[in-house]
Design a protein around this motif. Structure first.
Motif, PDB file in Angstrom:
ATOM      1  N   ILE A  36       0.868  -1.168   0.000  1.00 55.97           N
ATOM      2  CA  ILE A  36       0.000   0.000   0.000  1.00 55.97           C
ATOM      3  C   ILE A  36       0.908   1.222   0.000  1.00 55.97           C
ATOM      4  CG2 ILE A  36      -1.828   1.243   1.217  1.00 55.97           C
ATOM      5  CD1 ILE A  36      -2.480  -1.452   2.632  1.00 55.97           C
ATOM      6  N   ILE A  37       0.838   2.014  -1.067  1.00 53.54           N
ATOM      7  CA  ILE A  37       1.757   3.142  -1.231  1.00 53.54           C
ATOM      8  C   ILE A  37       1.009   4.458  -1.029  1.00 53.54           C
ATOM      9  CG2 ILE A  37       3.381   4.269  -2.789  1.00 53.54           C
ATOM     10  CD1 ILE A  37       3.622   1.506  -4.213  1.00 53.54           C
ATOM     11  N   LEU A  38       1.436   5.210  -0.025  1.00 53.88           N
ATOM     12  CA  LEU A  38       0.821   6.485   0.326  1.00 53.88           C
ATOM     13  C   LEU A  38       1.795   7.621   0.026  1.00 53.88           C
ATOM     14  CD1 LEU A  38      -0.410   5.370   3.863  1.00 53.88           C
ATOM     15  CD2 LEU A  38      -1.756   5.332   1.765  1.00 53.88           C
ATOM     16  N   LYS A  39       1.265   8.753  -0.421  1.00 50.20           N
ATOM     17  CA  LYS A  39       2.094   9.926  -0.686  1.00 50.20           C
ATOM     18  C   LYS A  39       2.018  10.882   0.497  1.00 50.20           C
ATOM     19  CE  LYS A  39       1.271   9.753  -5.692  1.00 50.20           C
ATOM     20  NZ  LYS A  39       0.694  10.478  -6.854  1.00 50.20           N
ATOM     21  N   LYS A  40       3.164  11.213   1.050  1.00 53.29           N
ATOM     22  CA  LYS A  40       3.197  12.158   2.169  1.00 53.29           C
ATOM     23  C   LYS A  40       2.676  13.531   1.725  1.00 53.29           C
ATOM     24  CE  LYS A  40       7.311  10.155   4.409  1.00 53.29           C
ATOM     25  NZ  LYS A  40       8.708  10.440   4.823  1.00 53.29           N
TER      26      LYS A  40
END
Length: 509
Positions: free
Chosen positions: A230-234
């Motif tokens: 699961i890739i989240l963008k800060k």
């Protein structure tokens, strides 16, 4: 799929009812509709008989209230006086009486798990059960962890790492063949929820993130090794000291029925007329949601009506059958399509129909027990649908005709009242011309004199005519979906014709 008048609560042939023995809807007296019940709960009348007091209820005290004129039921530790609700219950008084004076949680979960009983029965709350604490043996983990540990070393785990701009949460499922339909991810108000479906169990990562992230997320799945990223963008390129604060159900593996339903708000982006009383709703999932509804499964829609939370189940369809039709103008993000019959006196469907483009409605994660493997091992597939019982057949048709090479015949027997009621008739007829394996037969119960097709209702003779194995020993799957009487009669006729329970799957309508 589950388009029924509002009095049907739950839907007469919903997945829940079918699984629990197809409990039939009981006709309600005039003035006993869902709206009438909501009005009664807001009238200020004392529905508990306790003048506003909440009490602690012992098992002995609960057992005393086991009559129709004095009926208390316990659900998840809370006791309700359901006596005033008796005449408003679509399943009838007898269904409620099965749990009279006792803990009805298991019975409730079989049939009504999706219903928000706290909202429906809040004015009937008597109090909590008085439960004596039971000391767990030394070293025993809480129930959720025990279930997880039972997997003998195959319990999923997770980790996380970061770059200057990204947060990546990695879930090691330790399962093979994990696909997109088994992964549900939501990120709402800094709360990350990642759920992995593992047969009848569910593994959950649920964290209140340490810092804010951008709305859109990405999910990468390494199917063969069972790894999910699961890739989240800060939002801000700062170093995180921790992923966040674990929430109550974080890092647990439990049965799916114990999870409770999770909802996210979806935007209505189009509403298209299908027939004189049925519309195709297109709902757009949030950018922060990764969700794909599997073939044969349904979702729940939730609305607040007159201050009360009302929930109904529906089965998503495709925007069209697998032909060269132009897709409705829904761009950007994933979509959920629902074919819904609008009832003139239907509390829930009228509220749905009054939604404007751009309005939001809460949509649950998918549920259901249909397995696509049932189709993948079949040579003959028969679909028996009545009215909006057609909806689960849409994705099933698409899957069968585009992905299952061993199928020799796919036949839809579609029951309706009139020609005007037939959903997607033109598309079905074109599909039959396009794919020689597919055949559709329309059966009308109220045809005009000009109708040249079959007429009548589901019967043993009709099924004997249309449901036939292509070969003597061919593997068959028969899926049926419609109102409860249709489904019950159809299943019995099929069994009388020699088809086994394993060859029949009853959906809902």
């Amino acid at each position: 799929m589950l388009n029924v008048p509002p009095q049907a609560f739950p839907a007469p042939a919903s997945q829940q009812r079918v699984a629990a023995g197809s409990r039939a809807k009981v006709p309600l007296k005039p003035g006993r509709s869902l709206m009438d019940w909501i009005r009664l709960t807001k009238s200020g009348k004392d529905l508990t008989g306790l003048k506003g007091r909440l009490i602690e209820v012992t098992e002995d005290e609960l057992a005393k209230h086991n009559k129709k004129e004095d009926c208390w039921i316990c659900i998840r530790g809370f006791v309700y006086n359901v006596t005033p609700y008796m005449e408003y219950h679509p399943g009838g008084e007898d269904e409620l009486m099965k749990a009279a004076g006792s803990d009805g949680t298991d019975l409730f979960d079989q049939v009504h798990r999706w219903v928000n009983y706290e909202s429906m029965l809040k004015e009937c709350l008597v109090g909590r059960m008085a439960v004596k604490p039971i000391a767990a043996p030394k070293g025993m983990l809480p129930e959720k962890k025990v279930l997880g540990a039972s997997a003998k070393g195959l319990t999923p785990s997770y980790d996380w790492f970061q770059t200057d701009s990204l947060i990546t949460v990695v879930i090691y499922t330790k399962q093979k063949d994990v696909n997109a339909e088994l992964v549900i991810v939501d990120c709402q108000d800094k709360q990350l929820r990642g759920e992995i479906i593992m047969d009848d169990h569910s593994y959950l990562v649920e964290v209140d993130l340490d810092h804010a992230v951008q709305e859109d997320l990405a999910v990468n799945i390494a199917e063969k090794v069972g790894k999910v990223e699961i890739i989240l963008k800060k939002k801000d390129n700062i170093h995180w000291k921790m992923l966040g604060r674990p929430l109550e159900s974080h890092n647990t593996l439990i049965k799916r029925t114990g999870r409770g339903l999770f909802y996210r708000k979806c935007k209505l982006v189009s509403k298209t007329e299908v027939t004189h009383d049925t519309k195709l709703f297109c709902l757009m999932l949030p950018k922060s949601t990764h969700l794909s509804v599997p073939t044969g499964q349904h979702v729940y829609l939730k609305q607040i009506i007159a201050g009360t939370e009302v929930v109904k189940p529906y089965t998503p369809v495709l925007p069209f059958l697998p032909l060269d039709f132009k897709e409705p103008s829904c761009h950007g993000g994933a979509h959920v399509y629902l074919m819904i019959k609008i009832y003139s006196c239907g509390l829930f469907t009228q509220a749905l129909d009054h939604l404007q483009i751009g309005d939001y409605i809460s949509v649950s994660s998918p549920e259901g027990n249909f397995k696509k493997s049932q189709v993948q091992t079949s040579e003959d597939l028969f679909l028996l649908a009545a009215g909006t019982g057609f909806t689960p057949m849409v994705k099933l048709l698409n899957f069968a005709l585009t992905e299952v090479s061993c199928l020799r015949t796919v036949k839809l027997i579609f029951f309706n009242k009139t020609e005007d009621d037939i959903l997607w008739r033109s598309q079905l007829e074109q599909l039959a011309l396009k794919d020689e394996r597919f055949e559709v037969q329309f059966v009308l119960s109220q045809p005009t004199k000009d109708w040249v097709g079959k007429h009548g209702k589901i019967s043993s003779s009709l099924l004997c005519e249309f449901v036939k194995r292509s070969r003597k020993d061919s593997k068959v799957l028969i899926c049926i979906c419609g109102p409860t009487p249709f489904t019950e009669q159809g299943v019995q006729y099929l069994k009388d014709l020699g088809y086994s329970q394993e060859e029949i799957h009853a959906f809902s309508a």
